[in-house]
Design an enzyme around this catalytic site. Structure first.
Site, PDB file in Angstrom:
ATOM      1  N   LYS A 210      10.091  -0.712 -10.859  1.00  0.00           N
ATOM      2  CA  LYS A 210      10.322  -1.327 -12.163  1.00  0.00           C
ATOM      3  C   LYS A 210      11.245  -2.546 -12.067  1.00  0.00           C
ATOM      4  O   LYS A 210      10.911  -3.643 -12.541  1.00  0.00           O
ATOM      5  CB  LYS A 210      10.917  -0.283 -13.124  1.00  0.00           C
TER       6      LYS A 210
ATOM      7  N   ASN B 225      10.340  -6.721 -12.558  1.00  0.00           N
ATOM      8  CA  ASN B 225      11.001  -7.665 -13.459  1.00  0.00           C
ATOM      9  C   ASN B 225      11.700  -8.781 -12.685  1.00  0.00           C
ATOM     10  O   ASN B 225      11.702  -9.934 -13.108  1.00  0.00           O
ATOM     11  CB  ASN B 225      11.983  -6.929 -14.371  1.00  0.00           C
TER      12      ASN B 225
ATOM     13  N   GLY C 291      14.098 -14.941 -21.596  1.00  0.00           N
ATOM     14  CA  GLY C 291      15.149 -14.237 -22.325  1.00  0.00           C
ATOM     15  C   GLY C 291      14.657 -12.839 -22.615  1.00  0.00           C
ATOM     16  O   GLY C 291      13.802 -12.319 -21.903  1.00  0.00           O
TER      17      GLY C 291
ATOM     18  N   GLU D  94       8.426   2.430 -17.304  1.00  0.00           N
ATOM     19  CA  GLU D  94       7.596   1.814 -18.340  1.00  0.00           C
ATOM     20  C   GLU D  94       7.528   0.312 -18.068  1.00  0.00           C
ATOM     21  O   GLU D  94       8.529  -0.312 -17.789  1.00  0.00           O
ATOM     22  CB  GLU D  94       8.274   2.076 -19.692  1.00  0.00           C
TER      23      GLU D  94
ATOM     24  N   ALA E 130       6.481 -23.385 -17.155  1.00  0.00           N
ATOM     25  CA  ALA E 130       7.836 -23.935 -17.152  1.00  0.00           C
ATOM     26  C   ALA E 130       8.314 -24.119 -18.588  1.00  0.00           C
ATOM     27  O   ALA E 130       7.512 -24.201 -19.515  1.00  0.00           O
ATOM     28  CB  ALA E 130       7.831 -25.281 -16.433  1.00  0.00           C
TER      29      ALA E 130
ATOM     30  N   ARG F 265       5.306  -4.808 -22.292  1.00  0.00           N
ATOM     31  CA  ARG F 265       5.803  -6.117 -22.728  1.00  0.00           C
ATOM     32  C   ARG F 265       5.829  -6.154 -24.246  1.00  0.00           C
ATOM     33  O   ARG F 265       4.910  -5.667 -24.889  1.00  0.00           O
ATOM     34  CB  ARG F 265       4.865  -7.234 -22.248  1.00  0.00           C
TER      35      ARG F 265
ATOM     36  N   THR G 148      19.187   0.826 -21.502  1.00  0.00           N
ATOM     37  CA  THR G 148      20.194   0.703 -20.443  1.00  0.00           C
ATOM     38  C   THR G 148      20.671  -0.752 -20.424  1.00  0.00           C
ATOM     39  O   THR G 148      20.338  -1.513 -19.530  1.00  0.00           O
ATOM     40  CB  THR G 148      19.606   1.084 -19.068  1.00  0.00           C
TER      41      THR G 148
ATOM     42  N   CYS H  92      15.026  -7.509 -21.466  1.00  0.00           N
ATOM     43  CA  CYS H  92      14.751  -6.929 -20.146  1.00  0.00           C
ATOM     44  C   CYS H  92      15.058  -7.851 -18.975  1.00  0.00           C
ATOM     45  O   CYS H  92      15.961  -7.567 -18.190  1.00  0.00           O
ATOM     46  CB  CYS H  92      13.299  -6.473 -20.076  1.00  0.00           C
TER      47      CYS H  92
HETATM   48  C1  UDX Z   1       9.247  -7.957 -19.551  1.00  0.00           C
HETATM   49  C2  UDX Z   1       8.205  -7.530 -18.505  1.00  0.00           C
HETATM   50  O1  UDX Z   1       7.109  -8.461 -18.516  1.00  0.00           O
HETATM   51  C3  UDX Z   1       7.720  -6.123 -18.780  1.00  0.00           C
HETATM   52  O2  UDX Z   1       6.805  -5.709 -17.779  1.00  0.00           O
HETATM   53  C4  UDX Z   1       8.917  -5.191 -18.796  1.00  0.00           C
HETATM   54  O3  UDX Z   1       8.523  -3.861 -19.058  1.00  0.00           O
HETATM   55  C5  UDX Z   1       9.922  -5.649 -19.826  1.00  0.00           C
HETATM   56  O4  UDX Z   1      10.293  -7.015 -19.570  1.00  0.00           O
HETATM   57  P1  UDX Z   1       9.143  -8.803 -22.079  1.00  0.00           P
HETATM   58  O5  UDX Z   1      10.634  -8.806 -22.062  1.00  0.00           O
HETATM   59  O6  UDX Z   1       8.423  -8.246 -23.255  1.00  0.00           O
HETATM   60  O7  UDX Z   1       8.573  -8.001 -20.811  1.00  0.00           O
HETATM   61  O8  UDX Z   1       8.714 -10.333 -21.938  1.00  0.00           O
HETATM   62  P2  UDX Z   1       7.795 -11.203 -20.968  1.00  0.00           P
HETATM   63  O9  UDX Z   1       6.467 -11.382 -21.549  1.00  0.00           O
HETATM   64  O10 UDX Z   1       7.895 -10.724 -19.578  1.00  0.00           O
HETATM   65  O11 UDX Z   1       8.551 -12.613 -21.098  1.00  0.00           O
HETATM   66  C6  UDX Z   1       9.922 -12.723 -20.711  1.00  0.00           C
HETATM   67  C7  UDX Z   1      10.449 -14.114 -20.949  1.00  0.00           C
HETATM   68  O12 UDX Z   1       9.902 -15.004 -19.994  1.00  0.00           O
HETATM   69  C8  UDX Z   1      10.146 -14.713 -22.320  1.00  0.00           C
HETATM   70  O13 UDX Z   1      11.324 -15.332 -22.805  1.00  0.00           O
HETATM   71  C9  UDX Z   1       9.068 -15.743 -22.036  1.00  0.00           C
HETATM   72  O14 UDX Z   1       9.103 -16.817 -22.948  1.00  0.00           O
HETATM   73  C10 UDX Z   1       9.453 -16.187 -20.628  1.00  0.00           C
HETATM   74  N1  UDX Z   1       8.333 -16.727 -19.837  1.00  0.00           N
HETATM   75  C11 UDX Z   1       7.265 -15.924 -19.540  1.00  0.00           C
HETATM   76  C12 UDX Z   1       8.399 -18.021 -19.361  1.00  0.00           C
HETATM   77  O15 UDX Z   1       9.371 -18.749 -19.602  1.00  0.00           O
HETATM   78  N2  UDX Z   1       7.369 -18.488 -18.579  1.00  0.00           N
HETATM   79  C13 UDX Z   1       6.290 -17.732 -18.265  1.00  0.00           C
HETATM   80  O16 UDX Z   1       5.409 -18.229 -17.549  1.00  0.00           O
HETATM   81  C14 UDX Z   1       6.229 -16.405 -18.756  1.00  0.00           C
END
Ligand code: UDX
Length: 503
Positions: free
Chosen positions: A211, A215, A264, A151, A259, A154, A85, A267
């Protein structure tokens, strides 16, 4: 049970393989014939630790098949909807076109059943209200019931998150009158539920909101610490000190408080925007107004990295810059809305000669940014650089030996966009190091964590705040060798690793 998974992108492919792993007879369907052929041949279309093995096991045991034809899935007991989506091209809202198309195509082949129902189970991330609308259409067919089962997986941990989730959420039309469909989905997830995973039953809208709220909360937490990072830059404080101390408050917690150049991926960015659009559609836009700021803070970090590069080099035209990392996070080859790639593009637009390296994501990166120069080998990528930017904290970059790296570059200058390098070690090796949210030069003796007997930012977390087994290892930690985290390992060895890596 006979199961279909419609839409075998990231979410659907992992879910299909996961359901086969649980012992079900699974058919994955996608309109993309190339992807179907690839999966059928046992080739993972993306880098996800543990997925290749799970996929091949399902295929070898004859429990997993893939198809492009809806007729092939018509007889299944349970149909999961794993459609993407994405953000709409014309605004912030979610584009539900493929979800609606899939439901229409499925409805056309579903046989009427009496006795045990046919379940349709939505897993896609959707605005609240979507499931009720789809149920109106699907439940006109005798015996069909719709559940919404979001869902939370990650990337990098997708297999573990599928087989050992924190919780399972069932959204139903009426929680008081959904016994048959709840029992049926319980049967699908029996091995997971028997393992003690909590299962929560609620209305459709609540399940949809869980969900997107999850996020939005995670994005807010990251942008919160990145806003504090801006304060740190204005005051000379070190954001890793602030984050570490904040995280020790159990009410706050240390996860998602790292930080850096920000979030990105496929999601978080699009989900917060879709959430804003959905709140506005519902007439409560004010409620989520703060998410615009969350998004803006996140975007600002990317711009700030480019400003830092200018502060270090002056005009960027013609300068040789190496970017370490292209994926939106380590252990992934996903470059969707990757902060690293956006920074690389901005540097290129400013006239810099940019070289990007990444252990897994270069193919995708090239498809994303026209004219991008990519180099696989880290040492080769570093050679001749006038400035290095660490933007995706792959282990091999966190472990770089600053003395060896200094020999390769034209000038030892680095921007640590993920606050993962130990500034003292790097500066001692002759590097000019700037980091988002960290002081430019060491503070006077005794005022900095690490110089006054405090744990430095690169040390492991305090004993009372262990990372949960399913948490991605913090940038400064070795990956756990057990539990779900064991599935996530960094990619195969970099040929340059022995040369470049410390100890
Ligand atoms: C995310 C959600 O965590 C997950 O539950 C959902 O189902 C889909 O979206 P994902 O996109 O795989 O999962 O990435 P995630 O591990 O959440 O990280 C997202 C972004 O945040 C990454 O770019 C990561 O580098 C950044 N991040 C994460 C930070 O900048 N700081 C942090 O402390 C944690």
């Amino acid at each position: 049970m006979k199961i279909s998974v419609i839409g075998v992108g990231y979410l659907g492919a992992v879910h299909a393989a996961g359901m086969a792993e649980l012992g079900h007879d699974v058919v994955g369907l996608d309109v993309d014939a190339r992807r179907v052929r690839q999966l059928e041949a046992g080739r993972a279309p993306f880098h996800e630790p543990g997925f290749d093995e799970t996929l091949r096991r399902g295929l070898d045991l004859g429990r997993l098949r893939f198809t492009t034809e809806y007729e092939d899935i018509a007889g299944a007991d349970v149909h999961f909807l794993g459609l993407g989506t994405p953000q709409r091209a014309d605004g912030f809202g979610a584009d539900l076109a493929s979800l609606h198309a899939a439901v229409d195509a499925l409805a056309a082949v579903l046989p009427a059943r009496d006795g045990s129902p046919t379940l349709v189970v939505g897993k896609s991330t959707v605005p609240a209200g979507t499931a009720r609308g789809l149920a109106e259409r699907l439940e006109r067919i005798e015996g069909v019931r719709l559940l919404w089962n979001p869902e939370f997986l990650r990337e990098g941990f997708a297999v573990g998150d599928t087989l050992e989730p924190d919780r399972v959420v069932y959204g139903v039309r009426d929680p008081e009158a959904a016994d048959a469909e709840i029992r049926m989905l319980d049967t699908v997830y029996a091995p997971i539920l028997d393992g003690g995973t909590p299962r929560l039953v609620m209305g459709y809208e609540a399940a949809e909101l869980v969900k997107v709220s999850a996020n939005a909360f995670l994005a807010t937490k990251i942008s919160f610490i990145n806003a504090i990072s801006e304060l740190c830059e204005a005051t000379g404080a070190d954001v890793t000190d602030v984050s570490r101390a904040l995280g020790m408050d159990d009410r706050i917690g240390s996860r998602f408080l790292r930080a850096g150049v920000g979030f990105g991926g496929g999601c978080l960015p699009k989900d917060i925007r879709a959430f804003i659009a959905s709140a506005e559609d519902l007439g409560v836009g004010q409620s989520l107004g703060f998410l615009r700021e969350v998004d803006a803070i996140n975007q600002r970090r990317r711009v700030r990295v480019v400003e830092l590069a200018r502060e270090m080099l002056g005009p960027l035209r013609g300068r040789r810059i190496t970017v370490l990392g292209a994926a939106f996070k380590p252990d992934s080859d996903d470059v969707r809305d990757s902060p690293a790639l956006e920074v690389a593009s901005r540097l290129m637009a400013a006239g810099a000669h940019v070289t990007v390296t990444d252990p897994e994501a270069l193919k995708n990166a090239r498809g994303h940014v026209e004219g991008l120069v990519t180099v696989e080998d880290t040492a080769e990528a570093l050679r001749g650089a006038e400035l290095v930017l660490l933007l995706t904290e792959w282990r091999r970059y966190r472990d770089l030996d600053p003395s060896v790296a200094a020999e390769l570059v034209a000038a030892p200058r680095i921007i640590d966009g993920r606050a993962v390098l130990d500034p003292r070690t790097w500066r001692a090796a002759g590097w000019e190091l700037r980091a988002l949210g960290r002081p430019d030069a060491p503070a006077p003796a005794g005022t900095q964590a690490g110089t006054a007997g405090q744990p430095a930012a690169h040390e492991p977390p305090a004993a009372h705040e262990p990372p949960a087994a399913h948490e991605p290892p913090a940038a400064h930690e070795p990956p756990a060798a057990h539990g779900r985290a064991a599935a996530a390992s960094t990619a195969g060895p970099d040929p340059a690793a022995p040369l470049l890596s410390r100890g």
